[in-house]
Motif scaffolding. Structure first.
Motif, PDB file in Angstrom:
ATOM      1  N   SER A  12       0.797  -1.256   0.110  1.00 27.73           N
ATOM      2  CA  SER A  12       0.103   0.129  -0.124  1.00 27.73           C
ATOM      3  C   SER A  12       1.171   1.351   0.156  1.00 27.73           C
ATOM      4  CB  SER A  12      -0.893  -0.011   0.987  1.00 27.73           C
ATOM      5  OG  SER A  12      -0.219   0.136   2.463  1.00 27.73           O
ATOM      6  N   LYS A  16       1.645   2.852  -6.572  1.00 30.67           N
ATOM      7  CA  LYS A  16       1.172   2.111  -7.550  1.00 30.67           C
ATOM      8  C   LYS A  16       0.044   3.003  -8.666  1.00 30.67           C
ATOM      9  CE  LYS A  16      -0.747  -1.246  -5.216  1.00 30.67           C
ATOM     10  NZ  LYS A  16      -0.483  -0.882  -4.029  1.00 30.67           N
ATOM     11  N   THR A  34      -8.390  -1.335  -8.220  1.00 24.33           N
ATOM     12  CA  THR A  34      -9.037  -2.281  -7.660  1.00 24.33           C
ATOM     13  C   THR A  34      -9.008  -1.901  -5.876  1.00 24.33           C
ATOM     14  OG1 THR A  34      -7.165  -3.889  -7.316  1.00 24.33           O
ATOM     15  CG2 THR A  34      -8.555  -4.129  -9.304  1.00 24.33           C
ATOM     16  N   GLY A  35      -8.066  -1.377  -5.211  1.00 27.75           N
ATOM     17  CA  GLY A  35      -8.250  -0.816  -3.968  1.00 27.75           C
ATOM     18  C   GLY A  35      -9.343  -0.151  -3.753  1.00 27.75           C
ATOM     19  N   TYR A  38     -12.484  -2.269  -3.235  1.00 34.03           N
ATOM     20  CA  TYR A  38     -12.336  -2.739  -1.723  1.00 34.03           C
ATOM     21  C   TYR A  38     -12.581  -1.759  -0.563  1.00 34.03           C
ATOM     22  CZ  TYR A  38     -10.651  -7.173  -3.671  1.00 34.03           C
ATOM     23  OH  TYR A  38     -10.647  -8.383  -4.185  1.00 34.03           O
ATOM     24  N   ARG A  39     -12.271  -0.758  -1.001  1.00 33.10           N
ATOM     25  CA  ARG A  39     -12.593   0.736  -0.040  1.00 33.10           C
ATOM     26  C   ARG A  39     -13.975   1.097  -0.113  1.00 33.10           C
ATOM     27  NH1 ARG A  39      -8.535   4.035   1.593  1.00 33.10           N
ATOM     28  NH2 ARG A  39      -6.395   3.321   1.106  1.00 33.10           N
ATOM     29  N   ARG A  96     -11.045   7.663   0.697  1.00 29.09           N
ATOM     30  CA  ARG A  96      -9.497   7.580   1.036  1.00 29.09           C
ATOM     31  C   ARG A  96      -9.237   8.029   2.432  1.00 29.09           C
ATOM     32  NH1 ARG A  96      -7.909   5.259  -3.574  1.00 29.09           N
ATOM     33  NH2 ARG A  96      -9.506   5.920  -5.042  1.00 29.09           N
ATOM     34  N   VAL A 104     -10.233  -1.579   5.806  1.00 22.30           N
ATOM     35  CA  VAL A 104     -10.269  -2.160   4.573  1.00 22.30           C
ATOM     36  C   VAL A 104      -9.722  -3.266   4.557  1.00 22.30           C
ATOM     37  CG1 VAL A 104      -8.302  -0.759   3.594  1.00 22.30           C
ATOM     38  CG2 VAL A 104     -10.015  -1.873   2.247  1.00 22.30           C
ATOM     39  N   SER A 105      -8.755  -3.692   5.416  1.00 23.47           N
ATOM     40  CA  SER A 105      -7.796  -4.987   5.279  1.00 23.47           C
ATOM     41  C   SER A 105      -8.764  -6.228   5.891  1.00 23.47           C
ATOM     42  CB  SER A 105      -6.620  -4.921   5.964  1.00 23.47           C
ATOM     43  OG  SER A 105      -5.715  -4.179   5.522  1.00 23.47           O
ATOM     44  N   ALA A 108     -10.976  -6.850   2.868  1.00 21.57           N
ATOM     45  CA  ALA A 108     -10.473  -7.387   1.613  1.00 21.57           C
ATOM     46  C   ALA A 108     -10.139  -8.873   2.179  1.00 21.57           C
ATOM     47  CB  ALA A 108      -9.330  -6.521   1.195  1.00 21.57           C
ATOM     48  N   ARG A 114     -14.014 -10.961  -2.004  1.00 20.90           N
ATOM     49  CA  ARG A 114     -12.869 -11.003  -3.168  1.00 20.90           C
ATOM     50  C   ARG A 114     -13.619 -11.778  -4.501  1.00 20.90           C
ATOM     51  NH1 ARG A 114      -8.427  -9.066  -1.308  1.00 20.90           N
ATOM     52  NH2 ARG A 114      -7.475  -9.228  -3.216  1.00 20.90           N
ATOM     53  N   GLY A 134      -3.488  -3.328  -7.845  1.00 23.22           N
ATOM     54  CA  GLY A 134      -4.049  -4.018  -6.731  1.00 23.22           C
ATOM     55  C   GLY A 134      -3.107  -4.749  -5.804  1.00 23.22           C
ATOM     56  N   ILE A 137      -3.614  -8.759  -8.908  1.00 26.05           N
ATOM     57  CA  ILE A 137      -3.919  -8.910 -10.303  1.00 26.05           C
ATOM     58  C   ILE A 137      -3.032  -9.927 -11.044  1.00 26.05           C
ATOM     59  CG2 ILE A 137      -4.181  -7.009 -12.018  1.00 26.05           C
ATOM     60  CD1 ILE A 137      -5.713  -6.634  -9.332  1.00 26.05           C
ATOM     61  N   ARG A 185      -1.365  -2.889   7.670  1.00 28.09           N
ATOM     62  CA  ARG A 185      -1.851  -3.452   6.282  1.00 28.09           C
ATOM     63  C   ARG A 185      -0.831  -4.186   5.556  1.00 28.09           C
ATOM     64  NH1 ARG A 185      -4.812   0.227   2.401  1.00 28.09           N
ATOM     65  NH2 ARG A 185      -3.423   2.011   3.143  1.00 28.09           N
ATOM     66  N   ARG A 192      -3.082 -12.921   4.940  1.00 27.94           N
ATOM     67  CA  ARG A 192      -4.478 -13.336   4.788  1.00 27.94           C
ATOM     68  C   ARG A 192      -4.483 -14.773   4.133  1.00 27.94           C
ATOM     69  NH1 ARG A 192      -6.006  -8.579   0.826  1.00 27.94           N
ATOM     70  NH2 ARG A 192      -5.256  -9.573  -1.023  1.00 27.94           N
TER      71      ARG A 192
HETATM   72  O1   DC Z   1      -4.547   0.083  -2.946  1.00 32.11           O
HETATM   73  P1   DC Z   1      -5.271   0.738  -1.697  1.00 32.11           P
HETATM   74  O2   DC Z   1      -4.411   1.055  -0.437  1.00 32.11           O
HETATM   75  O3   DC Z   1      -6.198   1.663  -1.771  1.00 32.11           O
HETATM   76  O4   DC Z   1      -6.203  -0.731  -1.180  1.00 32.11           O
HETATM   77  C1   DC Z   1      -6.965  -0.664  -0.154  1.00 32.11           C
HETATM   78  C2   DC Z   1      -6.827  -2.126   0.448  1.00 32.11           C
HETATM   79  O5   DC Z   1      -7.495  -3.120  -0.340  1.00 32.11           O
HETATM   80  C3   DC Z   1      -5.482  -2.721   0.887  1.00 32.11           C
HETATM   81  O6   DC Z   1      -5.355  -2.674   2.263  1.00 32.11           O
HETATM   82  C4   DC Z   1      -5.525  -4.294   0.118  1.00 32.11           C
HETATM   83  C5   DC Z   1      -6.898  -4.208  -0.527  1.00 32.11           C
HETATM   84  N1   DC Z   1      -6.668  -4.673  -1.813  1.00 32.11           N
HETATM   85  C6   DC Z   1      -6.738  -6.006  -2.047  1.00 32.11           C
HETATM   86  O7   DC Z   1      -6.728  -6.907  -0.955  1.00 32.11           O
HETATM   87  N2   DC Z   1      -6.556  -6.577  -3.209  1.00 32.11           N
HETATM   88  C7   DC Z   1      -6.685  -5.782  -4.368  1.00 32.11           C
HETATM   89  N3   DC Z   1      -6.591  -6.174  -5.601  1.00 32.11           N
HETATM   90  C8   DC Z   1      -6.634  -4.242  -3.998  1.00 32.11           C
HETATM   91  C9   DC Z   1      -6.694  -3.844  -2.788  1.00 32.11           C
END
Ligand code: DC
Length: 230
Positions: A12, A16, A34-35, A38-39, A96, A104-105, A108, A114, A134, A137, A185, A192
């Protein structure tokens, strides 16, 4: 020129999104953060009070509500970048904040979340010509992506970047809290059970701790040129 799929994964706050957005704009590809997805689910769970007092998620209730969570992206004509929408509402700013970042963790880490988001991401990338960033990916969403980048930087440098970003937007920020959040995070994301953050065997690693944005851009364009002509 052939269109390819570009997967950008990493820790994080290592820049990226900025690098993925800039690359997508430069080469005329679609960009997906993609983050942000999840947010957006996290924001939904907070609004629906699906967190227990101890921070754990009321998972069954959230899973039952997944069909009611629609996440879309809408191009913001002012920034030229896609804004995240939750059930039609632009939530780009609210996803944000620190509350969402610190919740968020666990969201996710839920397999059903997922599964739903990965299916949507795979659908978005069907036509190729996409840059997606992400954590999974290159490993789970597009294991056959032609170009995979895995970005790293030290936790302190990443916390400083997020601090500067929040301050720059006039938002509340405390460096120590941010550093703690980044480290927590990192731990949860890479430990996980479902799709933990890890570098795909065929990903190219980029440690950008001491790289300027223009240097990084040039490096990335070089990787892109190699991948499209391979
Ligand atoms: O990139 P970010 O910090 O906005 O992502 C937020 C959270 O989402 C981060 O703690 C991990 C999760 N995430 C994930 O598990 N898989 C992804 N493809 C993107 C983010």
């Amino acid at each position: 020129m052939k269109k390819i799929t570009i997967a950008i994964d990493g820790y994080s706050s290592c820049g990226k999104s900025t690098m993925a957005k800039d690359l997508a704009r430069e080469i005329g590809y679609v960009y997906v953060d993609t983050g942000a997805m999840y947010r957006a689910v996290t924001l939904y769970a907070l609004r629906k009070k699906l967190f227990n007092a101890d921070g754990t998620v009321r998972q069954q209730e959230l899973e039952a509500q997944i069909p009611n969570i629609q996440i879309t992206f809408r191009l913001n004509p002012k920034t030229g970048r896609p804004d995240t929408c939750l059930n039609g509402e632009n939530v780009e700013t609210s996803i944000r904040n620190m509350e969402v970042s610190s919740r968020v963790s666990p969201i996710a880490a839920i397999a059903a979340v997922r599964q739903a988001l990965v299916a949507q991401q795979q659908d978005m990338g069907k036509q190729k010509g996409i840059v997606m960033d992400g954590r999974d990916i290159g490993t789970a969403v597009f294991p056959d992506a032609e170009l995979k980048i895995f970005v790293t930087a030290s936790a302190e440098i990443r916390a400083q970047r997020r601090f500067d970003e929040l301050k720059g937007k006039g938002m509340e920020a405390n460096f120590d809290d941010i550093l703690k959040n980044v480290q927590e995070r990192d731990y949860i994301d890479s430990h996980r059970e479902v799709s933990p953050l890890r570098k795909a065997a065929d990903a190219i690693e980029l440690d950008n701790s001491h790289m300027s944005i223009p240097e990084q851009k040039e490096w990335l364009m070089e990787q892109f040129r190699k991948a499209v002509t391979a």
